[in-house]
Design a protein around this motif. Structure first.
Motif, PDB file in Angstrom:
ATOM      1  N   ARG A  22       0.447  -1.851   2.320  1.00  0.00           N
ATOM      2  CA  ARG A  22       0.031  -2.265   0.978  1.00  0.00           C
ATOM      3  C   ARG A  22       0.757  -3.545   0.561  1.00  0.00           C
ATOM      4  O   ARG A  22       0.144  -4.467   0.007  1.00  0.00           O
ATOM      5  CB  ARG A  22       0.318  -1.131  -0.014  1.00  0.00           C
ATOM      6  N   LYS A  29      10.052  -3.409  -1.134  1.00  0.00           N
ATOM      7  CA  LYS A  29       9.803  -2.075  -0.575  1.00  0.00           C
ATOM      8  C   LYS A  29      10.051  -1.015  -1.629  1.00  0.00           C
ATOM      9  O   LYS A  29      10.660  -1.284  -2.682  1.00  0.00           O
ATOM     10  CB  LYS A  29      10.713  -1.814   0.633  1.00  0.00           C
ATOM     11  N   CYS A  30       9.627   0.206  -1.331  1.00  0.00           N
ATOM     12  CA  CYS A  30      10.014   1.401  -2.075  1.00  0.00           C
ATOM     13  C   CYS A  30      10.690   2.320  -1.065  1.00  0.00           C
ATOM     14  O   CYS A  30      10.025   2.861  -0.174  1.00  0.00           O
ATOM     15  CB  CYS A  30       8.807   2.064  -2.726  1.00  0.00           C
ATOM     16  N   TRP A  82       8.121   7.087  -1.738  1.00  0.00           N
ATOM     17  CA  TRP A  82       6.990   6.699  -0.891  1.00  0.00           C
ATOM     18  C   TRP A  82       5.690   6.785  -1.699  1.00  0.00           C
ATOM     19  O   TRP A  82       5.454   7.752  -2.427  1.00  0.00           O
ATOM     20  CB  TRP A  82       6.926   7.588   0.338  1.00  0.00           C
ATOM     21  N   GLY A  83       4.884   5.755  -1.585  1.00  0.00           N
ATOM     22  CA  GLY A  83       3.639   5.673  -2.333  1.00  0.00           C
ATOM     23  C   GLY A  83       3.745   4.859  -3.604  1.00  0.00           C
ATOM     24  O   GLY A  83       2.724   4.486  -4.201  1.00  0.00           O
ATOM     25  N   ARG A  84       4.969   4.528  -4.027  1.00  0.00           N
ATOM     26  CA  ARG A  84       5.153   3.854  -5.308  1.00  0.00           C
ATOM     27  C   ARG A  84       4.857   2.354  -5.256  1.00  0.00           C
ATOM     28  O   ARG A  84       4.910   1.686  -6.302  1.00  0.00           O
ATOM     29  CB  ARG A  84       6.569   4.078  -5.840  1.00  0.00           C
ATOM     30  N   THR A  85       4.537   1.803  -4.066  1.00  0.00           N
ATOM     31  CA  THR A  85       4.209   0.375  -4.034  1.00  0.00           C
ATOM     32  C   THR A  85       2.946   0.077  -4.845  1.00  0.00           C
ATOM     33  O   THR A  85       2.791  -1.053  -5.320  1.00  0.00           O
ATOM     34  CB  THR A  85       4.051  -0.134  -2.591  1.00  0.00           C
ATOM     35  N   SER A  86       2.078   1.051  -5.029  1.00  0.00           N
ATOM     36  CA  SER A  86       0.929   0.839  -5.932  1.00  0.00           C
ATOM     37  C   SER A  86       1.428   0.497  -7.329  1.00  0.00           C
ATOM     38  O   SER A  86       0.897  -0.396  -8.008  1.00  0.00           O
ATOM     39  CB  SER A  86       0.050   2.091  -5.991  1.00  0.00           C
ATOM     40  N   ASP A 129       2.881   2.184   2.542  1.00  0.00           N
ATOM     41  CA  ASP A 129       3.557   1.248   1.638  1.00  0.00           C
ATOM     42  C   ASP A 129       3.734  -0.114   2.294  1.00  0.00           C
ATOM     43  O   ASP A 129       3.509  -1.151   1.661  1.00  0.00           O
ATOM     44  CB  ASP A 129       4.925   1.805   1.236  1.00  0.00           C
ATOM     45  N   MET A 175      11.009   3.738   4.914  1.00  0.00           N
ATOM     46  CA  MET A 175       9.720   3.434   4.292  1.00  0.00           C
ATOM     47  C   MET A 175       8.598   4.200   4.958  1.00  0.00           C
ATOM     48  O   MET A 175       8.775   4.752   6.042  1.00  0.00           O
ATOM     49  CB  MET A 175       9.445   1.937   4.370  1.00  0.00           C
ATOM     50  N   THR A 228       8.653  -0.194   9.126  1.00  0.00           N
ATOM     51  CA  THR A 228       8.986   0.885   8.197  1.00  0.00           C
ATOM     52  C   THR A 228      10.488   1.140   8.123  1.00  0.00           C
ATOM     53  O   THR A 228      10.918   2.058   7.415  1.00  0.00           O
ATOM     54  CB  THR A 228       8.289   2.195   8.601  1.00  0.00           C
TER      55      THR A 228
END
Length: 487
Positions: free
Chosen positions: A354, A252-253, A259-263, A351, A347, A286
């Motif tokens: 993803r 997880k991030c 948030w959004g950093r799982t990319s 994310d 979360m 989440t």
């Protein structure tokens, strides 16, 4: 043409999802002497007992790769929270927290307190713990990881520093005994106070012991917040140096700033996978759940209390509401509630989706069975993936969802007899309705069994039939040494 053999059990006219990720096909499955012994065209097999699966799907029993069921398999061996999800095997000892090896001489510190009291930590060796599992024979199969924090409370006199040479040697000896007793590998939780002071050299020297026995290294990384990339690198470096597979726990991030950093993290995982063996697991929510720590109370994210020893009446309530009622800030309320557990809504949905969509992600519940108001993942994780994320949101096909819960998990943990529908494999199976399978557990009412599961078989015997557990239990200890040969 009808077979002239009569099998112990025949699952008749099912849509068979064999765990490989390929499309379902209709057929019969013949089971005898605990194993799958025949897969044949629909309506062609004879059995002493027939399970009519017309209109239903059959899949390999789900493997929950991330559990904290170490004590639950002994104290509540019917394992209803898992059986009612279609889970037939659990892997315990995650996040550096295992019930053995430790004969506790003091109150277990957090997070070890999440799975037991001093009285519960009574297995000085993994061999003793395995013996207890075999004596109880839970309703599900049990694989064991050996936790870094558990090794440290045995050997390290001051948990606020790294181990010295003598302490490290003691931990290595304990870990080697556990691997010899059949454990699947070594786990760490460098995020937690019990292991935070350990550097990666300490981890690597322990991981080498797991590697020598053919085991894995699973990691609750040091930081899932701002330092997530550096923490991932640390875990991967340990695996590369020790020469064994790394499995990332509940990837997880966490926190709004990430948030959004799982990319970014998934791209990094993909890059490192080119040169070493890496796996990861995730749960389909989440929110996470662990001990209530005032240091992680930021006044921004929602936090719900899962248990409190001094204030049990506050379970299931939000920390913000408790703080307002008491006229204090949330950090002070958290201190008053301690020792306690909490559900952190840390979360973001995109994310979660993803990570779940990443083709190498296994499913693990990470449920905490001893919380009085647990996170709903304890009862709902696997049906939630099948119903909400696969059927309703169409993140991936049903066949692909099943693969994430079966063959992918079995292959990462070396369970070659499990997680697939093939002749010669143990008959761990779940029969369910793809149209209706659904999690019922919620954050408000978490102890609710899923709907849509008709039968669960463990080692060729019916363990659950229309929501009712069998009085006989047939789970086995998943010994790394006997599981490594393919069926």
């Amino acid at each position: 043409m009808m077979s002239n053999v009569t099998y112990d059990i025949v699952i008749r006219n099912a849509e068979i999802l064999d765990g490989s990720g390929t499309a379902a096909f209709r057929g019969d499955i013949g089971i005898s002497e605990q194993k799958i012994v025949a897969i044949a065209p629909a309506l062609s097999l004879r059995g002493y007992e027939i399970l009519d699966a017309t209109g239903l799907a059959v899949a390999p029993g789900f493997i929950d790769v991330h559990t904290h069921d170490d004590r639950e398999v002994l104290d509540a061996p019917t394992m209803l929270p898992k059986l009612t999800q279609g889970v037939t095997s659990v892997i315990t000892g995650n996040c550096g927290i295992s019930l053995s090896p430790w004969a506790a001489d003091r109150t277990p510190p957090a997070p070890l307190s999440l799975i037991g009291t001093q009285r519960d930590y009574r297995y000085s060796s993994v061999q003793d713990y395995v013996k207890a599992i075999k004596q109880v024979q839970p309703a599900v199969n049990v694989g064991v990881l050996i936790g870094h924090s558990t090794l440290r409370v045995n050997a390290v006199s001051d948990l606020n520093r790294g181990a010295n040479a003598e302490e490290l040697s003691h931990m290595q000896d304990l870990l080697a005994e556990g691997m010899h007793a059949g454990a699947l590998g070594f786990s760490s939780g460098l995020f937690y106070q019990t292991s935070k002071a350990a550097d990666n050299t300490e981890v690597i020297e322990l991981a080498k012991v797991s590697a020598a026995a053919g085991g894995v290294y699973t990691s609750h990384i040091r930081d899932e917040y701002n330092g997530v990339i550096e923490a991932l690198a640390e875990a991967f470096d340990a695996g590369a140096e020790a020469k064994l597979p790394v499995i990332l726990s509940h990837h997880k991030c966490a926190g709004p700033a990430n948030w959004g950093r799982t990319s970014e993290t998934l791209a990094y995982i993909t890059e490192r996978k080119r040169s070493q063996a890496i796996g990861l697991d995730a749960y389909p929510y989440t929110a996470g759940s662990t001990v209530l720590d005032p240091d992680y109370v930021d006044g921004v994210i929602r936090i719900m209390i899962s248990f409190s020893e001094p204030h049990p009446e506050m379970q299931g309530r939000d920390l913000a509401d408790i703080a307002m009622e008491w006229g204090v800030d949330q950090k002070e309320a958290a201190r008053r509630l301690h020792p306690a557990g909490a559900v952190y809504f840390q979360m973001r949905e995109d994310d979660v989706e993803r990570v779940l969509s990443y083709p190498h992600t296994m499913i693990g519940s990470d449920g905490l069975p001893h919380d009085s108001h647990p996170h709903p993942r304890l009862w709902g994780a696997f049906p939630r993936v099948l119903g909400h994320y696969s059927r309703d949101k169409k993140l991936f096909t049903l066949a692909e969802a099943i693969r994430r819960m079966t063959t992918l998990s079995a292959d990462h943990f070396g369970l070659k007899h499990r997680g697939r529908i093939a002749t010669g494999c143990w008959a761990d199976l779940v029969i369910f309705d793809p149209a209706t399978i659904s999690d019922q557990a919620t954050f408000a009412s978490p102890k609710q069994a899923a709907t849509g599961i008709h039968w669960v078989l463990v080692n060729g015997a019916i363990a659950l039939e229309h929501g009712k557990a069998s009085p006989q239990r047939h789970g086995q200890f998943l010994d790394r040494q006997s599981e490594k040969f393919s069926c």
